[in-house]
Design an enzyme around this catalytic site. Structure first.
Site, PDB file in Angstrom:
ATOM      1  N   GLU A 160       0.866  -1.182   0.000  1.00  0.00           N
ATOM      2  CA  GLU A 160       0.000   0.000   0.000  1.00  0.00           C
ATOM      3  C   GLU A 160       0.903   1.231   0.000  1.00  0.00           C
ATOM      4  O   GLU A 160       1.796   1.371   0.839  1.00  0.00           O
ATOM      5  CB  GLU A 160      -0.909  -0.016   1.241  1.00  0.00           C
ATOM      6  CG  GLU A 160      -1.862   1.162   1.255  1.00  0.00           C
ATOM      7  CD  GLU A 160      -3.172   0.878   2.001  1.00  0.00           C
ATOM      8  OE1 GLU A 160      -3.440  -0.281   2.365  1.00  0.00           O
ATOM      9  OE2 GLU A 160      -3.920   1.854   2.206  1.00  0.00           O
ATOM     10  N   ARG A 161       0.670   2.099  -0.976  1.00  0.00           N
ATOM     11  CA  ARG A 161       1.497   3.320  -1.147  1.00  0.00           C
ATOM     12  C   ARG A 161       2.971   2.963  -1.356  1.00  0.00           C
ATOM     13  O   ARG A 161       3.865   3.641  -0.865  1.00  0.00           O
ATOM     14  CB  ARG A 161       1.353   4.281   0.034  1.00  0.00           C
ATOM     15  CG  ARG A 161      -0.079   4.536   0.466  1.00  0.00           C
ATOM     16  CD  ARG A 161      -0.937   5.010  -0.665  1.00  0.00           C
ATOM     17  NE  ARG A 161      -2.343   5.101  -0.267  1.00  0.00           N
ATOM     18  CZ  ARG A 161      -3.325   5.364  -1.111  1.00  0.00           C
ATOM     19  NH1 ARG A 161      -3.085   5.533  -2.396  1.00  0.00           N
ATOM     20  NH2 ARG A 161      -4.551   5.469  -0.689  1.00  0.00           N
ATOM     21  N   ASN A 171      -3.391  -1.779   7.585  1.00  0.00           N
ATOM     22  CA  ASN A 171      -4.686  -2.288   7.133  1.00  0.00           C
ATOM     23  C   ASN A 171      -4.535  -3.798   7.045  1.00  0.00           C
ATOM     24  O   ASN A 171      -3.951  -4.325   6.094  1.00  0.00           O
ATOM     25  CB  ASN A 171      -5.049  -1.718   5.756  1.00  0.00           C
ATOM     26  CG  ASN A 171      -5.404  -0.241   5.836  1.00  0.00           C
ATOM     27  OD1 ASN A 171      -5.950   0.233   6.830  1.00  0.00           O
ATOM     28  ND2 ASN A 171      -5.087   0.505   4.782  1.00  0.00           N
ATOM     29  N   GLU A 227     -10.600   4.727   8.875  1.00  0.00           N
ATOM     30  CA  GLU A 227     -10.803   4.406   7.464  1.00  0.00           C
ATOM     31  C   GLU A 227     -11.409   3.016   7.276  1.00  0.00           C
ATOM     32  O   GLU A 227     -10.932   2.209   6.477  1.00  0.00           O
ATOM     33  CB  GLU A 227      -9.484   4.547   6.693  1.00  0.00           C
ATOM     34  CG  GLU A 227      -8.897   5.950   6.812  1.00  0.00           C
ATOM     35  CD  GLU A 227      -7.683   6.205   5.946  1.00  0.00           C
ATOM     36  OE1 GLU A 227      -6.868   5.286   5.777  1.00  0.00           O
ATOM     37  OE2 GLU A 227      -7.560   7.340   5.444  1.00  0.00           O
ATOM     38  N   ARG A 259      -2.386   3.615  16.793  1.00  0.00           N
ATOM     39  CA  ARG A 259      -2.365   4.808  15.935  1.00  0.00           C
ATOM     40  C   ARG A 259      -3.514   5.773  16.239  1.00  0.00           C
ATOM     41  O   ARG A 259      -4.619   5.350  16.598  1.00  0.00           O
ATOM     42  CB  ARG A 259      -2.400   4.400  14.460  1.00  0.00           C
ATOM     43  CG  ARG A 259      -1.146   3.638  14.082  1.00  0.00           C
ATOM     44  CD  ARG A 259      -1.198   3.167  12.655  1.00  0.00           C
ATOM     45  NE  ARG A 259      -0.720   4.145  11.718  1.00  0.00           N
ATOM     46  CZ  ARG A 259      -1.366   4.516  10.620  1.00  0.00           C
ATOM     47  NH1 ARG A 259      -2.571   4.050  10.361  1.00  0.00           N
ATOM     48  NH2 ARG A 259      -0.822   5.370   9.779  1.00  0.00           N
ATOM     49  N   ARG A 301     -11.627  17.711   9.735  1.00  0.00           N
ATOM     50  CA  ARG A 301     -10.763  16.534   9.909  1.00  0.00           C
ATOM     51  C   ARG A 301      -9.509  16.872  10.709  1.00  0.00           C
ATOM     52  O   ARG A 301      -8.999  16.030  11.447  1.00  0.00           O
ATOM     53  CB  ARG A 301     -10.402  15.994   8.527  1.00  0.00           C
ATOM     54  CG  ARG A 301      -9.336  14.937   8.560  1.00  0.00           C
ATOM     55  CD  ARG A 301      -9.262  14.233   7.234  1.00  0.00           C
ATOM     56  NE  ARG A 301      -8.066  13.405   7.155  1.00  0.00           N
ATOM     57  CZ  ARG A 301      -7.716  12.721   6.085  1.00  0.00           C
ATOM     58  NH1 ARG A 301      -8.460  12.768   4.996  1.00  0.00           N
ATOM     59  NH2 ARG A 301      -6.624  11.968   6.081  1.00  0.00           N
ATOM     60  N   ASP A 328      -2.697  14.396   6.873  1.00  0.00           N
ATOM     61  CA  ASP A 328      -2.171  13.137   6.370  1.00  0.00           C
ATOM     62  C   ASP A 328      -0.950  13.330   5.483  1.00  0.00           C
ATOM     63  O   ASP A 328      -1.054  13.237   4.265  1.00  0.00           O
ATOM     64  CB  ASP A 328      -3.275  12.421   5.575  1.00  0.00           C
ATOM     65  CG  ASP A 328      -2.921  10.994   5.260  1.00  0.00           C
ATOM     66  OD1 ASP A 328      -1.891  10.522   5.751  1.00  0.00           O
ATOM     67  OD2 ASP A 328      -3.682  10.350   4.519  1.00  0.00           O
ATOM     68  N   GLU A 359       4.865   9.908  14.032  1.00  0.00           N
ATOM     69  CA  GLU A 359       4.842   9.093  12.810  1.00  0.00           C
ATOM     70  C   GLU A 359       5.079   9.978  11.592  1.00  0.00           C
ATOM     71  O   GLU A 359       4.363  10.958  11.376  1.00  0.00           O
ATOM     72  CB  GLU A 359       3.495   8.365  12.662  1.00  0.00           C
ATOM     73  CG  GLU A 359       3.443   7.490  11.400  1.00  0.00           C
ATOM     74  CD  GLU A 359       2.127   6.715  11.227  1.00  0.00           C
ATOM     75  OE1 GLU A 359       1.205   6.882  12.049  1.00  0.00           O
ATOM     76  OE2 GLU A 359       2.026   5.952  10.254  1.00  0.00           O
ATOM     77  N   GLU A 412       4.078   9.259  -0.612  1.00  0.00           N
ATOM     78  CA  GLU A 412       2.700   9.165  -1.107  1.00  0.00           C
ATOM     79  C   GLU A 412       2.209  10.489  -1.701  1.00  0.00           C
ATOM     80  O   GLU A 412       1.685  10.528  -2.814  1.00  0.00           O
ATOM     81  CB  GLU A 412       1.776   8.727   0.037  1.00  0.00           C
ATOM     82  CG  GLU A 412       0.314   8.671  -0.366  1.00  0.00           C
ATOM     83  CD  GLU A 412      -0.592   8.164   0.753  1.00  0.00           C
ATOM     84  OE1 GLU A 412      -0.088   7.837   1.845  1.00  0.00           O
ATOM     85  OE2 GLU A 412      -1.811   8.094   0.516  1.00  0.00           O
TER      86      GLU A 412
HETATM   87  O1  GCW Z   1      -2.864   8.419   3.864  1.00  0.00           O
HETATM   88  C1  GCW Z   1      -3.586   7.322   4.121  1.00  0.00           C
HETATM   89  C2  GCW Z   1      -3.197   6.393   3.035  1.00  0.00           C
HETATM   90  C3  GCW Z   1      -3.705   5.013   3.311  1.00  0.00           C
HETATM   91  C4  GCW Z   1      -3.155   4.580   4.669  1.00  0.00           C
HETATM   92  C5  GCW Z   1      -3.616   5.575   5.727  1.00  0.00           C
HETATM   93  C6  GCW Z   1      -3.056   5.281   7.098  1.00  0.00           C
HETATM   94  C7  GCW Z   1      -2.537   2.404   5.386  1.00  0.00           C
HETATM   95  O2  GCW Z   1      -3.675   6.887   1.812  1.00  0.00           O
HETATM   96  O3  GCW Z   1      -3.268   4.184   2.286  1.00  0.00           O
HETATM   97  O4  GCW Z   1      -3.523   3.276   4.997  1.00  0.00           O
HETATM   98  O5  GCW Z   1      -3.189   6.847   5.385  1.00  0.00           O
HETATM   99  O6  GCW Z   1      -2.114   5.937   7.496  1.00  0.00           O
HETATM  100  O7  GCW Z   1      -3.569   4.405   7.770  1.00  0.00           O
END
Ligand code: GCW
Length: 676
Positions: free
Chosen positions: A158-159, A200, A284, A317, A334, A363, A385, A391
């Site tokens: 992922e990413r 995830n 999410e 997290r 947000r 983010d 973090e 990304e």
């Molecule tokens: O920025 C978002 C990303 C998701 C990621 C999420 C996170 C792992 O687009 O892909 O999921 O953050 O940090 O949990």
């Protein structure tokens, strides 16, 4: 196994130390264990490659008193003579030269300290410092220096922008030379914890904590342990349900507690030195304690209690926000979410829980204010973090050196206490805790060069080095990486540093202005799309209209986010005149004609920075071409290709953003340049 390169462990001859060939031909130690073996191995690889000559021999020295060579030993009184008041602790080391015995000494309390000392010694050699001039005593500034992989067991990441996972392929775990080399790379920059699967946690990954995969996880764990690294697993909060064993995952339900107790016990039976769990809950779409009306403290503590007896930790997290927002709603923000969700729980988490807080409230955008949680929580363990994976910062097709950004975050004063800098809070200096530090989403994959873009490796290297020694400057770190990767040629060093040094600002120049962020394609987060997230559910808006742009986050008239900071920040962010300009549009909705301190209007600033950003990429390309003859052709071409992609993308950003704002505002560029 895919082929891999040596990255910054690509040792090369350094003429300044070549006279030391014969004097370092023996390594003495009476220490043993896997970490020590790896430390010795490293010396035996590095010395001939850097100094020249033969591989040094190994001598087990006890009980003899060694002379002429390198000695790895327990730190004792004798070493203390050289270092008043130094206490190496769990991970520190001292390096010095004993002239009477012609001995280079590396002394530490622990095997891991020795390993870090060896890598530090090698860095000194790479700088051309001769052993007789070495005198260092150092312990890492950050207790935890963690890497998080977002690798899935299917093999995708992922990413991920550097190929596929080197841990998994088609739901199988891969363990080969690359695993060992990776551990070695991570140890060389001081990483001491790694989570090997995506936060995830999908169905298959849930099984990582079961016998289906646990014994292979143990094999990776043992490789990591031999390089001083603790292995962590991301776990699915609803694992008891996912596995069909219990029909709820309520943290206060006895059956759930028993399930985690049994599962955890088994994990520790198999892997006694297992690090612990990393958890993304109620985020999410991931399950979490909210479903049962429980708090995140209930959730985290329940897990933490099952692994506390074995010394395990829960990394929890804070990326918890409403991702089903209505763009018409201007009140829900947000940016407020992490603070609103966690501040009331300060002091409620068990000692072996640490909250992992993203650097900004949104983010990982190219520019965000520092998360107010760092200044808010006072009785809670915290990890900062950051995201090494690019990304939102060019996806390893653009050069974007992130250490300068992270340094700025670490130096931010939260005013939470006398020691209120973010670096003091996450190093434990502010509140005297030890479960704290940094965690970073990594940028590696199975590409030959590990990070896709050769220049992206500096972010991985720099992250580790910065965590170990927060006082190193971004320039020192960058130049050190260039030296380790490309050798000691000063022209190469200057050229590459000039390409990467301010590349963060370059990316910011041609992408979204003054702290807004998010003007990307929602599909992959790459490339410009000004309204890509404007009418979406993700809480990510710029609210541009014909008069101005930006989000009002003031207390008086906006979402109130500015009020989450300690003074003086909350007052400073409250008003446009006192908000740092690079964040102006993050905090305020401003007219295009508002004048910045430069004397330029916001609209002119947008036009100018976008033209400038593209010019800066053109300069990078010229610089790269100027050292063509000195760079390995394979690497040269790889980087040249990506620079062309970056230029094309920067032009795309420039033209789309400028055109959008010309059309919105109807105000022409003072300099009359082409805007479409
Ligand atoms: O920025 C978002 C990303 C998701 C990621 C999420 C996170 C792992 O687009 O892909 O999921 O953050 O940090 O949990």
């Amino acid at each position: 196994m895919t082929k891999f390169e040596k990255c910054w462990l690509n040792y090369s001859l350094v003429s300044e130390v070549s006279g030391w060939k014969d004097k370092l031909s023996c390594i003495f130690t009476n220490l043993d264990g896997k970490c020590i073996e790896n430390a010795v191995k490293e010396l035996r690889v590095a010395i001939p490659e850097i100094i020249g000559g033969n591989t040094p021999g190994m001598c087990i020295c006890a009980p003899c008193v060694p002379s002429e060579g390198i000695v790895l030993k327990k730190y004792d009184k004798e070493d203390a003579e050289y270092y008043d008041d130094f206490c190496p602790g769990d991970e520190g080391y001292a390096i010095y030269y004993k002239t009477d015995k012609s001995l280079l000494v590396i002394a530490a309390d622990t095997d891991r300290g020795i390993l870090y000392g060896v890598f530090a010694f090698i860095r000194q050699l790479q700088k051309g410092i001769t052993p007789d001039k070495m005198k260092i005593a150092e312990s890492p500034k950050m207790p935890f220096r963690m890497i998080d992989h977002w690798d899935n067991m299917y093999g995708d990441i992922e990413r991920g922008y550097s190929g596929n996972s080197f841990f998994y392929e088609n739901y199988r775990i891969i363990i080969d030379d690359r695993t060992v080399f990776y551990a070695r790379m991570m140890a060389s920059i001081g990483i001491n914890a790694i989570a090997i699967n995506n936060v995830n946690v999908h169905q298959t990954e849930t099984l990582l904590i079961t016998d289906k995969y646990l014994y292979e996880v143990k094999r990776i764990n043992d490789i990591f342990a031999s390089y001083g690294i603790k292995l962590y697993l991301s776990v699915n909060y609803a694992a008891p349900v996912e596995m069909g064993d219990v029909d709820v995952s309520d943290p206060l339900d006895e059956r759930v507690i028993k399930w985690w107790e049994k599962t955890s016990k088994h994990i520790y039976d198999v892997i006694p030195n297992f690090g612990g769990y990393l958890v993304k809950a109620d985020s999410e779409g991931r399950p979490g304690p909210f479903t049962y009306g429980r708090t995140h403290a209930d959730g985290a503590n329940m897990l933490a209690r099952q692994i506390a007896p074995y010394g395990g930790n829960v990394v929890w997290r804070c990326f918890v926000y409403n991702c089903r927002q209505d763009w018409r709603d201007h009140k829900t923000d947000r940016a407020r979410a992490a603070y609103d969700n966690f501040i009331g729980l300060d002091g409620e988490f068990d000692d072996n829980v640490v909250l992992q807080i993203k650097n900004g409230p949104m983010d990982f955008q190219i520019r965000e204010p520092v998360s107010p949680l760092f200044g808010g929580l006072k009785k809670t363990n915290m990890f900062l973090e950051v995201q090494i994976a690019q990304e939102y910062t060019g996806q390893q097709r653009h050069i974007c050196y992130l250490v300068p950004m992270w340094k700025e975050i670490l130096e931010f004063n939260t005013y939470a206490s006398e020691n209120g800098l973010v670096k003091d809070i996450v190093s434990g200096k502010a509140y005297g805790n030890t479960l704290c530090g940094l965690a970073a989403v990594t940028n590696t994959g199975n590409d030959a060069n590990w990070t896709g873009h050769d220049m992206a490796a500096v972010n991985l290297y720099g992250y580790g080095r910065m965590c170990f020694d927060t006082e190193l400057s971004a320039e020192e770190i960058g130049r050190e990486w260039i030296r380790a990767t490309f050798g000691n040629d000063i022209e190469i060093n200057d050229a590459i540093y000039s390409m990467i040094g301010t590349s963060w600002h370059t990316y910011e120049n041609y992408s979204s202005p003054l702290g807004i962020g998010w003007m990307v394609n929602p599909a992959g987060h790459y490339g410009p799309n000004v309204d890509g997230y404007e009418y979406d559910r993700w809480g990510t808006y710029h609210r541009s209209d014909c008069k101005g742009l930006g989000i009002d986050r003031s207390v008086a008239t906006g979402t109130g986010y500015a009020g989450q900071y300690n003074e003086p920040w909350s007052s400073l962010y409250e008003r446009p005149e006192t908000t740092p300009e690079e964040l102006l549009l993050f905090f305020h909705h401003m007219d295009y004609t508002y004048k910045l301190s430069s004397g330029k209007t916001i609209i002119q600033h947008i036009y100018d920075t976008h033209f400038k950003g593209v010019e800066e990429v053109e300069t990078m390309i010229n610089t790269w071409n100027s050292i063509k003859e000195k760079i390995d052709p394979n690497v040269f071409n790889r980087v040249a290709d990506r620079l062309n992609i970056q230029l094309e993308s920067a032009i795309d950003w420039r033209d789309r953003v400028n055109t959008y704002y010309l059309r919105m505002s109807g105000i022409a560029d003072e300099k009359g340049r082409t805007i479409y």
